[in-house]
Design a protein around this motif. Sequence first.
Motif, PDB file in Angstrom:
ATOM      1  N   GLY A  54      46.737  19.897  31.635  1.00  0.00           N
ATOM      2  CA  GLY A  54      47.779  19.879  32.638  1.00  0.00           C
ATOM      3  C   GLY A  54      47.376  19.183  33.910  1.00  0.00           C
ATOM      4  N   VAL A  55      47.617  19.886  35.050  1.00  0.00           N
ATOM      5  CA  VAL A  55      47.346  19.315  36.368  1.00  0.00           C
ATOM      6  C   VAL A  55      45.867  19.021  36.537  1.00  0.00           C
ATOM      7  CG1 VAL A  55      47.462  19.755  38.839  1.00  0.00           C
ATOM      8  CG2 VAL A  55      49.351  20.480  37.366  1.00  0.00           C
ATOM      9  N   ALA A  56      44.996  19.907  36.030  1.00  0.00           N
ATOM     10  CA  ALA A  56      43.554  19.689  36.166  1.00  0.00           C
ATOM     11  C   ALA A  56      43.130  18.427  35.437  1.00  0.00           C
ATOM     12  CB  ALA A  56      42.781  20.894  35.632  1.00  0.00           C
ATOM     13  N   ALA A  57      43.725  18.176  34.281  1.00  0.00           N
ATOM     14  CA  ALA A  57      43.389  16.966  33.533  1.00  0.00           C
ATOM     15  C   ALA A  57      43.784  15.719  34.315  1.00  0.00           C
ATOM     16  CB  ALA A  57      44.082  16.986  32.173  1.00  0.00           C
ATOM     17  N   SER A  58      44.960  15.752  34.944  1.00  0.00           N
ATOM     18  CA  SER A  58      45.387  14.621  35.768  1.00  0.00           C
ATOM     19  C   SER A  58      44.443  14.412  36.945  1.00  0.00           C
ATOM     20  CB  SER A  58      46.820  14.850  36.272  1.00  0.00           C
ATOM     21  OG  SER A  58      47.724  14.879  35.192  1.00  0.00           O
ATOM     22  N   ALA A  59      43.976  15.550  37.530  1.00  0.00           N
ATOM     23  CA  ALA A  59      43.037  15.444  38.653  1.00  0.00           C
ATOM     24  C   ALA A  59      41.733  14.791  38.204  1.00  0.00           C
ATOM     25  CB  ALA A  59      42.769  16.831  39.228  1.00  0.00           C
ATOM     26  N   VAL A  60      41.266  15.141  36.999  1.00  0.00           N
ATOM     27  CA  VAL A  60      40.052  14.508  36.463  1.00  0.00           C
ATOM     28  C   VAL A  60      40.276  13.009  36.293  1.00  0.00           C
ATOM     29  CG1 VAL A  60      38.553  14.335  34.442  1.00  0.00           C
ATOM     30  CG2 VAL A  60      39.156  16.582  35.354  1.00  0.00           C
ATOM     31  N   GLY A  61      41.431  12.646  35.738  1.00  0.00           N
ATOM     32  CA  GLY A  61      41.741  11.239  35.546  1.00  0.00           C
ATOM     33  C   GLY A  61      41.763  10.463  36.855  1.00  0.00           C
ATOM     34  N   GLU A  62      42.395  11.059  37.867  1.00  0.00           N
ATOM     35  CA  GLU A  62      42.466  10.401  39.174  1.00  0.00           C
ATOM     36  C   GLU A  62      41.072  10.174  39.763  1.00  0.00           C
ATOM     37  OE1 GLU A  62      44.956  12.823  41.543  1.00  0.00           O
ATOM     38  OE2 GLU A  62      46.827  11.990  40.751  1.00  0.00           O
ATOM     39  N   ARG A  63      40.223  11.183  39.646  1.00  0.00           N
ATOM     40  CA  ARG A  63      38.873  11.052  40.215  1.00  0.00           C
ATOM     41  C   ARG A  63      38.026  10.037  39.427  1.00  0.00           C
ATOM     42  NH1 ARG A  63      41.139  15.492  41.701  1.00  0.00           N
ATOM     43  NH2 ARG A  63      40.511  16.606  43.604  1.00  0.00           N
TER      44      ARG A  63
END
Length: 341
Positions: free
Chosen positions: A248-257
Motif C-alpha cells: 500500500g502506502v508504505a510500498a509507494s513511499a519505498v518506491g519514491e525514496r
Amino acid sequence: LQYAERLYAGCQQGYERLYADEGAVCEQLGALSHVLEGLVDVEPQLQGPVEAVKDALFGLEDAAGQLRHLADGVVFDEQRQTEVEERLAQLSTLQRKYHGEIAGILAYADEIEQELEQLRDSAATMEQLEGKISRSLEQLMALGAALSEQRQQAAKALKQAMESELEGLAMAKACFEVEFQSVEPAVLGLEKAEFYFSANPGQAPRPLASTASGGELSRIMLALRKVAPQADSLATMIFDEVDAGIGGVAASAVGERLCAVASGHQVLCITHLPQVAAYADVQYRVEKNVQNDQTSTRLVVLDDEERVQELARMLGGAQLSSQTVSHARELLQRCRRPSLF
C-alpha cells in the motif's frame, strides 16, 4: 719487518764466514797470500797469482765489512711486526666488508662518525622530539574534542532524520541511535561510531549489524541514502527485499525514496510490488525456462506496453482484467514524474 729476521741472519752469517769465524775465508786467503809471496823470489811467475789473491782478499774484506754494517742496521721488533700484521689483517677484513679501496673505507668511517656524533647528541634530540610529540598530542586532543562535539550534534540530527524516514517506510516505532566508543587518539578522531537499532517499542537498541532483518537492513540503508546522499562515493547500490512485509502506502513511499536515491546513483532493486517497480527507469522481468531437463534463467527488458502488462500481473495475478490493466497504466504514468520530497 716481515723479512728483518732473515735479513739479519743472512748478513751476520756472511760476515762471520768471510771474516770473523776461525778459519774464515779471509783468514785462509791471507795465509795463502803470505805463503805465495815467500815463493815469488823462487818463481817470479807467482807474482800474478799473488796479486789476484790479494785483490780477492781486499774485495772479500770489504764485502764482509758491508755485511756487518747491514746486519748492525737491521732492526727486528717482533712485537711491532705482530702489531703491523694484525693491522693489515684488520684492513683486509674492512675491505671485504665495506669497500675494496682504502679511500672507500675512510669515507665510510667519516659517515659513521657523523652518525655517532648524532647519537652523542641524542639526549638533546630526544628532548626536542618529546616536546614536539607533546605539542602535537595537545593539538590532536583539541581537534579531536572539537570533532567529537560535531559528531554528537550530527548524531542527534541523523537520529531525527532517520526515524522520520523509517516512519514513512512502515517502521513507525523504530529507534535509531548512533553510539560512540572511545579509541586511541588517531587521525580519525577520539572515538568510533556504530549504529544501534530497535524495530519495536520496549526493546533496547542493539548493534544494527546483529539486530535488523534483511528487509529492515534494506529499508534502513534506503533511509540512510535518502538523508545522507553524499556520505560516500558509491556509484551503484543494490536493494533486495526492501519491500518485505509492506504494501500500500508504505510500498509507494519505498518506491519514491528509491527514485530519489537513484537521482544521484545507479540503483538496482529486486521487488515483487508494482508500487515499487513503477518508479524504475528500466524494468526487467526474470524468467525461468526448463528445456531438455536443463533449467536456465534470463532477464528480459520490458518496453512500455510490456511494463503495463507486467505491473497489471503484479497487481492482479495471472488473470488480467481491463480494470487491472488500466490501473497499471495509470500507476506507471503517475510514477514516471513523482513528486519527490
